[in-house]
Scaffold this active site. Sequence first.
Site, PDB file in Angstrom:
ATOM      1  N   SER A  32       0.810  -1.218   0.000  1.00 42.71           N
ATOM      2  CA  SER A  32       0.000   0.000   0.000  1.00 42.71           C
ATOM      3  C   SER A  32       0.844   1.269   0.000  1.00 42.71           C
ATOM      4  CB  SER A  32      -0.908   0.024   1.230  1.00 42.71           C
ATOM      5  OG  SER A  32      -1.770  -1.082   1.214  1.00 42.71           O
ATOM      6  N   GLU A  53       4.800  -0.703  14.776  1.00 38.80           N
ATOM      7  CA  GLU A  53       5.203   0.628  14.324  1.00 38.80           C
ATOM      8  C   GLU A  53       6.206   1.287  15.261  1.00 38.80           C
ATOM      9  OE1 GLU A  53       2.082  -0.478  14.584  1.00 38.80           O
ATOM     10  OE2 GLU A  53       1.593  -0.755  12.466  1.00 38.80           O
ATOM     11  N   ASP A 112     -12.168   3.055   4.141  1.00 39.69           N
ATOM     12  CA  ASP A 112     -11.654   2.505   5.403  1.00 39.69           C
ATOM     13  C   ASP A 112     -12.182   3.292   6.602  1.00 39.69           C
ATOM     14  OD1 ASP A 112     -10.362   0.314   4.495  1.00 39.69           O
ATOM     15  OD2 ASP A 112      -8.329   1.121   4.653  1.00 39.69           O
TER      16      ASP A 112
END
Lengths: 323, 291
Positions: A32, A53, A112
């Site tokens: 993505s 992350e 989303d």
Amino acid sequence: MIATRDAYGEALVDLGKENQNVVVLDADLSASTKTEKFKKAFPDRFFNVGIAEANLMGIAAGLALSGKTVFASTFAVFATGRAYDQIRQSIAYTKANVKVVASHAGLTVGPDGGSHQALEDIALMRAIPGMTVLVPCDGNETKDAVEAAAAYDGPVYIRLGREPVPFVLPEGTRFEIGKGIVLSPGVTREDLLSKVSDEPLFDVAFIACGVMVKAALEASEALSREGLKCLAADFASIKPLDEELLHAIARHSKAIVTAEEHNVIGGLGSAVCESVCSLHPVPVKRVGVKDVFGQSGEAPELLRAYGLTAGDLVSAAKEALKL
Amino acid sequence: MPLTSCGNQAREEDLSRTAGQVKDMAKVVRRHVIEMIGEAGSGHPGGSLSVTDILSVLYFGGVLRVDPKNPSWPERDRLVLSKGHSAPALYAVLAEKGFFDKGILPTLRKLGSPLQGHPDCRKTPGVDASTGSLGQGLSIAVGMALATRLDGRDSRVWAILGDGECEEGQVWEAAMAASHYKLGNLVAVVDHNGLQIDGPVAEVMSPEPISAKFQSFGFEVHVVDGHDVEGLLRLFTSLPRNGERPICVVADTIKGKGVGFMEGAVGWHGKAPKGEELVRALTELGKVNEQ
Ligand SMILES: Cc1ncc(C[n+]2csc(CCOP(=O)(O)OP(=O)(O)O)c2C)c(N)n1
Ligand SMILES: [Mg+2]
């Protein structure tokens, strides 16, 4: 048309060819964020750290402290939200040479929904001392921004979008960190800086970043047809802000309208107001998301629903002139 | 007598000589820690004293490959003090090692000092990473270990963590990555003193069993007495420089080690000794013969 994230992927491959020192990291979103293009070309210099992350930013810092030029990518919500402290402490406080390049920022993430639409990322990154914040508007500017970020030694945040966007900047325009770009035909940055005049040259100046640059150009054209004198400028470099150009614009304009796909709190509009108010106070209208979260929908629908169209900019300009 | 045992004996003598020197330095370091924190009027004596022997073995026992005259030497080993609040111990060690003038130790935590309350690699020679927000150092060390491998260097990266710090999820993200990337050039040392700020680690939020966790995350794990200088020396010098797996050393320690009234006392995590306390602490640590 090309999404800024696609341009990023291509720019990374070019960089990787020129510079052996470039290392790219991702957190399970390489398809993505488009870092997969780099992964395919340079598998040895690509690390997918998984859905982690905080660790992404820490590893990026460690690589940078060992001399690497590091690009770390994930979605904007996760980069700046989940890993804010790691960006602050491990990257920015350390002045590590890490480029946090976040895709899927803003409402145009689309279906989303609000959980994935970062609308406060510019605010978060802008408030970190020493952080450079760039929001390019099209594919070419994205490539320039990536190249400029790589050439600069220090932390940089680059905000990218999901949806394909048209090429907005005239051919041959070069982006530079810390420089705004004047887009109105026949007007140059140099003109604005040097001109002395008692009367304002422009009724309204649009200052925009990202997907809103195109809307700013359209609004400017629409108002020109109504006989108003308009200026449009792309301020992709939100920090450092081109205060020289901004003050020249403020000096020559009756009102300013800012436009961004971000909360009206803390983004480009805030940066413009903070700067303009002290030196050349002029009415400023901030067009952006009005301190609410986003929701599911298609990108163009969302921009309409949240008041981020050229038409909204025209209305804002008219209101500003009445102020 | 066969040559090997002769060699062993020489090695044993060497080790005990080095251990003696390390112990002397650890004593000097403990005094610095108390003096610095006393002078600053704030800081973290407990965790600084528990990690002192570990740091002393690393820097004075010939374990770390560093050059005080060239702090950014690319071939050096790196040390990330992930439990950054123990900065006074690191500063004292670095000063004694010659990275900077000992005279600046009393400026700890003062305006304009290169010795910040928590390590700042942009301000202090010999500090490899800025830390202070717990849980981040092992990730930084993983990044450094990856860079080391990419560059084909044989340097090693050490990260020192607190046991309370192991409650941070990021530690385990980093541990997962370290073994995924088979970082045999990485050593994580846990200062296993059993205490954090609000009480015993086991009561606040237990990350135990820490050694079994690191093992299950793919580390080669060693448990050692973190104040047994000979034991630490023996272990640290025997670890492979670049094995197949990352290494974790769980060092059992006593928080506040060396100052009786601070030992095992939660209250001395982040408090500076004052007046009478300072005198008692320094008296207990004894006079040091400055060499
Ligand atoms: C992210 C973060 N949360 C909280 C703190 C505040 N803090 C400083 S030290 C400490 C306790 C640390 O305990 P431990 O890791 O066991 O260290 P030690 O016992 O060796 O001092 C805490 C909670 C911090 N520095 N960073
Ligand atoms: Mg502890």
